[in-house]
Design a protein around this motif. Structure first.
Motif, PDB file in Angstrom:
ATOM      1  N   THR A 160      10.326 -17.814  46.214  1.00  0.00           N
ATOM      2  CA  THR A 160      10.680 -18.800  47.237  1.00  0.00           C
ATOM      3  C   THR A 160      12.190 -18.985  47.270  1.00  0.00           C
ATOM      4  O   THR A 160      12.829 -19.277  46.259  1.00  0.00           O
ATOM      5  CB  THR A 160       9.978 -20.147  47.015  1.00  0.00           C
ATOM      6  N   ASP A 182       8.716 -16.972  50.593  1.00  0.00           N
ATOM      7  CA  ASP A 182       9.075 -18.139  51.402  1.00  0.00           C
ATOM      8  C   ASP A 182      10.567 -18.089  51.709  1.00  0.00           C
ATOM      9  O   ASP A 182      11.401 -18.257  50.824  1.00  0.00           O
ATOM     10  CB  ASP A 182       8.726 -19.430  50.652  1.00  0.00           C
ATOM     11  N   SER A 184      11.726 -19.916  54.466  1.00  0.00           N
ATOM     12  CA  SER A 184      11.834 -20.975  55.473  1.00  0.00           C
ATOM     13  C   SER A 184      13.140 -21.743  55.355  1.00  0.00           C
ATOM     14  O   SER A 184      13.763 -21.801  54.294  1.00  0.00           O
ATOM     15  CB  SER A 184      10.649 -21.938  55.348  1.00  0.00           C
ATOM     16  N   THR A 204       6.366 -17.017  54.807  1.00  0.00           N
ATOM     17  CA  THR A 204       6.798 -18.217  55.511  1.00  0.00           C
ATOM     18  C   THR A 204       8.257 -18.059  55.914  1.00  0.00           C
ATOM     19  O   THR A 204       9.122 -17.869  55.062  1.00  0.00           O
ATOM     20  CB  THR A 204       6.653 -19.474  54.622  1.00  0.00           C
ATOM     21  N   ALA A 281       1.293 -21.780  47.975  1.00  0.00           N
ATOM     22  CA  ALA A 281       1.815 -22.150  49.293  1.00  0.00           C
ATOM     23  C   ALA A 281       1.763 -23.661  49.492  1.00  0.00           C
ATOM     24  O   ALA A 281       2.683 -24.263  50.055  1.00  0.00           O
ATOM     25  CB  ALA A 281       1.019 -21.445  50.388  1.00  0.00           C
TER      26      ALA A 281
END
Length: 349
Positions: A160, A182, A184, A204, A281
């Motif tokens: 992430t 991830d 994002s 993501t 998640a």
């Protein structure tokens, strides 16, 4: 009496000029989010209105910056740090091991499978060659601009990098087992699907400008055959067919799931893996919402500090005026910039 009245009016006039103008406060938790738009927009109920919350946090940061400008104060900003042995030990090992001998420290670090370096103001991914079989790497909410130096983490399956300053998707294909990624809330304008590992099951990228591309979701579905969740939404067989994915390949996948007992056991193992990834998640979602709450509270607190400093400057100017001295415009900001940076750095830690 007349002189006192004049001083009172002068003080009031000074206050009205020096005080920053009030703006209506925005609460990112209670404000009604706008409906998401674009082909790549996720359903609101799946992950919450994090994109709108990010916009509100940017508004709060802009308000804080404007308050600093009106109060003639620089914005408090600490310098990014590098990943170090001490940082890894402090975040991931018990105090007795972290403060023990160098040999024991190195041995403990080489055994880590989950490496947490989130919210540490990290500016660059580096010095991870010493790590062992790391499967989960948490680098969200830092100040990282470039994805690099991850090739030594060959066991990595969970990464992430949410809430950084990344502009380009790169250097990820050297991670052969990456399942969850991830990215994002970064600054990715566009991307090359060849830079994404084909092994990805959960991806993501919400909160990036690239999500507004007309063919954003279709482009990713065509490139990632194992993708099961994109931006919090499940990838369905019908959606794959509509995107133009190979129908024969999809049918073959379904036939494999109807195989013998051995295949069934493997399928159950796969489902367990998916459950673990889905749990991960969900943890990312909770972490993002928590970060938004913390950032909102931070900017509210910093705005209060700016106002308090302005009030202090007004009080000092009033006192100097009453003594017949010339008021100073920079009393509240006469401290060296290095001192403010040091205080900001301590607060961030």
């Amino acid at each position: 009496m007349k002189k006192s009245s004049v001083k009172s009016k002068s003080t009031a006039s000074t206050r009205s000029k020096s005080m920053p103008k009030d703006k209506p406060a925005t609460n990112p938790l209670t404000s009604k989010p706008k409906a998401p738009s674009g082909d790549g927009a996720r359903k609101e109920e799946a992950f919450g209105p994090s994109v709108d919350a990010d916009e509100r946090l940017q508004s709060q940061e802009e308000k804080y910056r404007q308050q600093c400008e009106e109060a003639e104060m620089p914005k408090i900003m600490s310098r990014p740090i590098r990943i170090s042995l001490q940082l890894i030990a402090r975040r991931n090992l018990s105090p007795d091991v972290a403060s023990g001998s160098h040999e024991k420290l190195i041995h403990a670090i080489s055994k880590l499978t989950h490496l947490r370096l989130d919210r540490e103001n990290v500016g660059e991914i580096d010095d991870l060659e010493m790590m062992g079989p790391v499967t989960n790497l948490y680098l969200q909410q830092n100040r990282i601009e470039k994805i690099k130096n991850l090739e030594s983490l060959q066991s990595l399956c969970f990464l992430t990098l949410a809430g950084n300053q990344i502009e380009k998707v790169e250097n990820l294909t050297d991670l052969p087992g990456l399942k969850l990624l991830d990215l994002s809330s970064n600054q990715i304008q566009e991307f090359d699907t060849n830079e994404l590992p084909k092994t990805l099951m959960i991806l993501t990228m919400e909160g990036n400008p690239c999500c507004k591309m007309a063919d954003y979701r279709r482009k990713l579905l065509l490139a990632l055959p194992n993708l099961q969740q994109l931006d919090g939404d499940a990838v369905t067989r019908q959606e794959r067919l509509e995107a133009g994915c190979d129908a024969l390949a999809l049918s073959s996948e379904e036939d494999d799931e109807m195989g013998d007992v051995e295949d069934e056991v493997e399928g159950r193992t796969g489902e367990l893996t998916e459950d673990i990834l889905q749990l991960s998640a969900n943890l990312i979602k909770e972490s993002r919402l928590r970060s938004q709450r913390q950032a909102s509270e931070h900017y509210r607190h910093m705005g209060q500090l700016v106002e308090a400093r302005s009030q202090s400057q007004l009080a000092m100017n009033s006192a100097r005026s009453s003594l017949g001295m010339t008021p100073r415009s920079g009393d509240a900001t006469s401290a060296p910039a290095s001192g403010r940076l040091s205080a900001g750095s301590s607060a961030s830690r």
